[in-house]
Scaffold this motif. Structure first.
Motif, PDB file in Angstrom:
ATOM      1  N   GLY A 108       0.788  -1.229   0.000  1.00 27.68           N
ATOM      2  CA  GLY A 108       0.000   0.000   0.000  1.00 27.68           C
ATOM      3  C   GLY A 108       0.818   1.276   0.000  1.00 27.68           C
ATOM      4  N   VAL A 109       2.125   1.168   0.274  1.00 25.56           N
ATOM      5  CA  VAL A 109       2.973   2.369   0.296  1.00 25.56           C
ATOM      6  C   VAL A 109       2.988   3.044  -1.074  1.00 25.56           C
ATOM      7  N   SER A 110       3.013   2.254  -2.153  1.00 22.19           N
ATOM      8  CA  SER A 110       3.095   2.821  -3.500  1.00 22.19           C
ATOM      9  C   SER A 110       1.858   3.632  -3.865  1.00 22.19           C
ATOM     10  N   VAL A 111       0.731   3.387  -3.193  1.00 19.62           N
ATOM     11  CA  VAL A 111      -0.485   4.150  -3.453  1.00 19.62           C
ATOM     12  C   VAL A 111      -0.675   5.251  -2.412  1.00 19.62           C
ATOM     13  N   ALA A 112      -0.383   4.927  -1.154  1.00 21.71           N
ATOM     14  CA  ALA A 112      -0.613   5.899  -0.084  1.00 21.71           C
ATOM     15  C   ALA A 112       0.315   7.097  -0.185  1.00 21.71           C
ATOM     16  N   LEU A 113       1.557   6.886  -0.604  1.00 18.67           N
ATOM     17  CA  LEU A 113       2.511   8.001  -0.654  1.00 18.67           C
ATOM     18  C   LEU A 113       2.106   9.078  -1.658  1.00 18.67           C
ATOM     19  N   PRO A 114       1.773   8.750  -2.912  1.00 20.48           N
ATOM     20  CA  PRO A 114       1.362   9.836  -3.820  1.00 20.48           C
ATOM     21  C   PRO A 114       0.045  10.498  -3.419  1.00 20.48           C
ATOM     22  N   LEU A 115      -0.888   9.721  -2.857  1.00 18.09           N
ATOM     23  CA  LEU A 115      -2.135  10.332  -2.407  1.00 18.09           C
ATOM     24  C   LEU A 115      -1.893  11.286  -1.244  1.00 18.09           C
ATOM     25  N   GLY A 116      -1.053  10.871  -0.303  1.00 19.82           N
ATOM     26  CA  GLY A 116      -0.741  11.747   0.824  1.00 19.82           C
ATOM     27  C   GLY A 116      -0.020  13.007   0.391  1.00 19.82           C
ATOM     28  N   ALA A 117       0.928  12.864  -0.550  1.00 20.48           N
ATOM     29  CA  ALA A 117       1.646  14.047  -1.041  1.00 20.48           C
ATOM     30  C   ALA A 117       0.693  15.005  -1.765  1.00 20.48           C
ATOM     31  N   LEU A 118      -0.263  14.455  -2.510  1.00 17.35           N
ATOM     32  CA  LEU A 118      -1.247  15.299  -3.199  1.00 17.35           C
ATOM     33  C   LEU A 118      -2.078  16.100  -2.205  1.00 17.35           C
ATOM     34  N   LEU A 119      -2.532  15.448  -1.154  1.00 22.88           N
ATOM     35  CA  LEU A 119      -3.369  16.137  -0.174  1.00 22.88           C
ATOM     36  C   LEU A 119      -2.583  17.198   0.589  1.00 22.88           C
ATOM     37  N   VAL A 120      -1.364  16.875   0.978  1.00 24.32           N
ATOM     38  CA  VAL A 120      -0.554  17.840   1.724  1.00 24.32           C
ATOM     39  C   VAL A 120      -0.221  19.053   0.860  1.00 24.32           C
ATOM     40  N   PHE A 121       0.118  18.818  -0.391  1.00 26.08           N
ATOM     41  CA  PHE A 121       0.462  19.929  -1.277  1.00 26.08           C
ATOM     42  C   PHE A 121      -0.755  20.820  -1.524  1.00 26.08           C
ATOM     43  N   SER A 122      -1.927  20.218  -1.719  1.00 28.59           N
ATOM     44  CA  SER A 122      -3.125  21.029  -1.954  1.00 28.59           C
ATOM     45  C   SER A 122      -3.481  21.863  -0.729  1.00 28.59           C
ATOM     46  N   ALA A 123      -3.226  21.335   0.474  1.00 25.63           N
ATOM     47  CA  ALA A 123      -3.522  22.103   1.690  1.00 25.63           C
ATOM     48  C   ALA A 123      -2.544  23.247   1.902  1.00 25.63           C
ATOM     49  N   ALA A 124      -1.361  23.175   1.296  1.00 30.36           N
ATOM     50  CA  ALA A 124      -0.360  24.231   1.472  1.00 30.36           C
ATOM     51  C   ALA A 124      -0.522  25.382   0.499  1.00 30.36           C
ATOM     52  N   LEU A 125      -1.416  25.278  -0.475  1.00 29.51           N
ATOM     53  CA  LEU A 125      -1.604  26.366  -1.433  1.00 29.51           C
ATOM     54  C   LEU A 125      -2.266  27.561  -0.750  1.00 29.51           C
ATOM     55  N   PRO A 126      -1.766  28.781  -0.969  1.00 29.23           N
ATOM     56  CA  PRO A 126      -2.331  29.954  -0.271  1.00 29.23           C
ATOM     57  C   PRO A 126      -3.795  30.225  -0.613  1.00 29.23           C
ATOM     58  N   ASN A 127      -4.200  29.969  -1.867  1.00 31.08           N
ATOM     59  CA  ASN A 127      -5.575  30.300  -2.238  1.00 31.08           C
ATOM     60  C   ASN A 127      -6.598  29.393  -1.575  1.00 31.08           C
ATOM     61  N   ARG A 128      -6.159  28.246  -1.028  1.00 32.33           N
ATOM     62  CA  ARG A 128      -7.103  27.371  -0.337  1.00 32.33           C
ATOM     63  C   ARG A 128      -7.525  27.947   1.004  1.00 32.33           C
ATOM     64  N   TRP A 129      -6.769  28.895   1.534  1.00 34.72           N
ATOM     65  CA  TRP A 129      -7.074  29.448   2.857  1.00 34.72           C
ATOM     66  C   TRP A 129      -7.948  30.695   2.770  1.00 34.72           C
ATOM     67  N   ARG A 130      -8.346  31.091   1.586  1.00 29.52           N
ATOM     68  CA  ARG A 130      -9.243  32.226   1.439  1.00 29.52           C
ATOM     69  C   ARG A 130     -10.682  31.767   1.584  1.00 29.52           C
ATOM     70  N   ALA A 131     -11.462  32.559   2.261  1.00 30.15           N
ATOM     71  CA  ALA A 131     -12.873  32.208   2.442  1.00 30.15           C
ATOM     72  C   ALA A 131     -13.586  32.276   1.106  1.00 30.15           C
TER      73      ALA A 131
END
Length: 208
Positions: A108-131
Motif C-alpha cells: 500500500g505504500v506505493s499508493v498511499a505516498l502519492p495520495l498523501g503528497a497530493l493532499l498535503v500539497f493542496s492544503a499548502a496552497l495559499p488560495n485554499r485558505w481564502r474564504a
C-alpha cells in the motif's frame, strides 16, 4: 473558524480509512491483473477508484484545507515511516502482526505516498485558505445596478439627450421625428445647439 474545525475532524477521521482502503486494495489488486476476477479483486479496484476520487475532491473542493492536510499527513507519515526510522516502527507497532496488510511498509505504500503528497500539497496552497465568496444577486446585476460598497447606493444609469455615436460617422447632430398631416414629408428635422434640440427650417433637408 468553524469550517476549519470541521475540516480538521473530517481529515483525522478519513486518514485511517484511506490507509486501510489503499493497503488492502494494493494487496488484492494484482490478482485482478493476473486474470483472477473475484469479488475481492473487483472490490479492490473499486475501492482504489473511490479513494482517488475522494482525495481529488479534498484537494480541489472549496472546503477547509485542513481536511486535506489532516488526511494527507498521516497517510504520508505511515508510508515513509519504515524508510525513515524502522526501529521506532518495530517498537511502536509490536502489537500488530507484520504480515497484516495495514502494517506500514507493505504494497500500500506505493499508493498511499502519492495520495498523501497530493493532499498535503493542496492544503499548502495559499488560495485554499481564502474564504469562499458567495455568488449573490449583486454579482449578476447590470453595471448601473451594482452597489459600490456595503452601504452604497446603485448609481443612476446615464441619462440626457446625448445621441450615441454612429460607427465611423462621429456624434449625431440631427434627430428626425415623424410629422403628422404631411404625406410628402414624414419626418421633422431637429438640430442640437447650446439651448438643446431645436427644429430646423421647413426647407431643411435630411443630411446623411
Amino acid at each position: 473558524m468553524l469550517r476549519h474545525l470541521l475540516g480538521l475532524l473530517v481529515g483525522i477521521a478519513l486518514a485511517p480509512l484511506l490507509w486501510i482502503c489503499v493497503s488492502w486494495s494494493a494487496v488484492e489488486l494484482p490478482g485482478l491483473l493476473e486474470g483472477d476476477v473475484a469479488v475481492a479483486t473487483v472490490a479492490a479496484a473499486v475501492l482504489l477508484v473511490l479513494a482517488g476520487c475522494g482525495c481529488a475532491y479534498l484537494a480541489a473542493a472549496r472546503i477547509s484545507p485542513l481536511a486535506a492536510g489532516a488526511a494527507g499527513l498521516p497517510l504520508s507519515a505511515l508510508a515513509l515511516w519504515p524508510a525513515v526510522h524502522p526501529a521506532s516502527l518495530a517498537s511502536a507497532l509490536s502489537w500488530l502482526n507484520p504480515e497484516s496488510f495495514v502494517y506500514p511498509g507493505g504494497p500500500g505504500v506505493s499508493v498511499a505516498l502519492p495520495l498523501g503528497a497530493l493532499l498535503v500539497f493542496s492544503a499548502a496552497l495559499p488560495n485554499r485558505w481564502r474564504a469562499p465568496v458567495p455568488a449573490g444577486p449583486a454579482m449578476m446585476a447590470a453595471p448601473w445596478e451594482r452597489v459600490d460598497g456595503p452601504r452604497g447606493t446603485p448609481p443612476e444609469p446615464p441619462v440626457g439627450d446625448t445621441v450615441p455615436e454612429a460607427p465611423g460617422r462621429g456624434p449625431a447632430t440631427e434627430v428626425w421625428e415623424p410629422r403628422e398631416g404631411d404625406p410628402a414629408k414624414t419626418t421633422t428635422p431637429f438640430a442640437r445647439g447650446e439651448d438643446g434640440w431645436t427644429p430646423l427650417n421647413e426647407g431643411a433637408e435630411r443630411r446623411d
